[in-house]
Design an enzyme around this catalytic site. Sequence first.
Site, PDB file in Angstrom:
ATOM      1  N   CYS A   1     -67.674 -24.537 -59.515  1.00 31.70           N
ATOM      2  CA  CYS A   1     -66.334 -24.840 -59.305  1.00 31.70           C
ATOM      3  C   CYS A   1     -66.123 -26.206 -59.431  1.00 31.70           C
ATOM      4  O   CYS A   1     -66.276 -26.884 -58.095  1.00 31.70           O
ATOM      5  CB  CYS A   1     -65.747 -24.020 -57.933  1.00 31.70           C
ATOM      6  SG  CYS A   1     -63.961 -24.394 -58.069  1.00 31.70           S
TER       7      CYS A   1
ATOM      8  N   HIS B   1     -67.614 -19.811 -70.198  1.00 29.01           N
ATOM      9  CA  HIS B   1     -66.459 -20.166 -70.624  1.00 29.01           C
ATOM     10  C   HIS B   1     -66.488 -19.717 -72.232  1.00 29.01           C
ATOM     11  O   HIS B   1     -67.340 -19.773 -72.757  1.00 29.01           O
ATOM     12  CB  HIS B   1     -66.140 -21.624 -70.588  1.00 29.01           C
ATOM     13  CG  HIS B   1     -65.667 -21.818 -69.064  1.00 29.01           C
ATOM     14  ND1 HIS B   1     -64.366 -22.116 -68.449  1.00 29.01           N
ATOM     15  CD2 HIS B   1     -66.700 -22.311 -68.019  1.00 29.01           C
ATOM     16  CE1 HIS B   1     -64.603 -22.368 -67.337  1.00 29.01           C
ATOM     17  NE2 HIS B   1     -65.745 -22.530 -67.019  1.00 29.01           N
TER      18      HIS B   1
ATOM     19  N   GLU C   1     -59.083 -17.744 -64.765  1.00 23.14           N
ATOM     20  CA  GLU C   1     -60.335 -17.777 -64.193  1.00 23.14           C
ATOM     21  C   GLU C   1     -60.915 -16.695 -63.809  1.00 23.14           C
ATOM     22  O   GLU C   1     -60.336 -15.785 -63.180  1.00 23.14           O
ATOM     23  CB  GLU C   1     -60.194 -19.041 -62.977  1.00 23.14           C
ATOM     24  CG  GLU C   1     -61.487 -19.356 -62.188  1.00 23.14           C
ATOM     25  CD  GLU C   1     -61.169 -20.586 -61.486  1.00 23.14           C
ATOM     26  OE1 GLU C   1     -62.221 -20.862 -60.768  1.00 23.14           O
ATOM     27  OE2 GLU C   1     -60.080 -21.102 -61.367  1.00 23.14           O
TER      28      GLU C   1
ATOM     29  N   CYS D   1     -58.737 -25.908 -63.342  1.00 23.97           N
ATOM     30  CA  CYS D   1     -59.946 -25.496 -63.423  1.00 23.97           C
ATOM     31  C   CYS D   1     -60.851 -26.635 -63.829  1.00 23.97           C
ATOM     32  O   CYS D   1     -60.957 -26.839 -65.069  1.00 23.97           O
ATOM     33  CB  CYS D   1     -60.189 -24.306 -64.356  1.00 23.97           C
ATOM     34  SG  CYS D   1     -61.878 -23.478 -64.242  1.00 23.97           S
TER      35      CYS D   1
ATOM     36  N   GLY E   1     -63.426 -25.552 -66.125  1.00 24.73           N
ATOM     37  CA  GLY E   1     -62.716 -25.158 -67.706  1.00 24.73           C
ATOM     38  C   GLY E   1     -62.481 -26.295 -68.496  1.00 24.73           C
ATOM     39  O   GLY E   1     -62.470 -26.418 -69.498  1.00 24.73           O
TER      40      GLY E   1
END
Length: 272
Positions: free
Chosen positions: A74, A151, A200, A209, A212
């Site tokens: 994260c 992702h 997410e 994010c 991301g």
Amino acid sequence: MRIDFTKMHGLGNDFVVLDGRTGALPVVDAALAAALADRHTGIGYDQLIVLAPSDRGDFRMRIFNNDGSEVEACGNATRAIGLLHGRPASIETLGGMVATTPTDSGISVEMGKPRFDWNLIPLGYPMDTHSLPVAWEELVNPIAVNVGNPHVIFFVEDPYRIDMARLGPLIENDPLFPERINVNVATVTSRDALTLRVWERGAGLTRACGTGACATAIGAMKRGLADRKVTVALPGGPLTIEWREDDEIVMTGPATESFRGSFDAADYGISD
């Protein structure tokens, strides 16, 4: 038994941090993480961060989504922990080692190197990750990349016209992604700027994010749509992403401590 916590956020993506680096914490499992995440009966957060000693780095960081699932990485939380630590740190995560450094413009995080092999995303079967031959309604031919967690990125005309509340969970839980997937929809506005929204994995639509932003920037660079350093505009604010010549991804942005508190362990079924 009362347990201390720190509430933090990175561009509105919020966390509760339990610091077990110098003292023992109770066992943190999916049930406890989900209970604490409830914004009505718990503390409320997008992710729970548990810090512990590490033999590989300065300390270890575990990350639980608000549905109780544990994930590998994260980016926003890593910046928050870098702020909490207050000095450069090497941090062990399930997604690999990351490094944080306080800077004048926030916290800089070395996120590691992107992975593009289909089995490292992972996908359910081999295919070209540069342009997956799949579609979910108007979302077509994404690029897939693992930046510590998985992702897919769709480049669209306007990410705010995409019904992410409906399509996000559909794509996240598609059988193509055996470990589920984070879903990104983005527009390239110039060679050094992107606009991004993220669904997410395990947390839902989020204001920001970090992984991301990294994955989407790398996807744009990989397709030749952007230069090696870009600003990614998320609903919560901007992040700067650089893909260095040594293949390392560097993310820089703010983090904030909101408040500190404690909770009674017995309220969540934890005994001494």
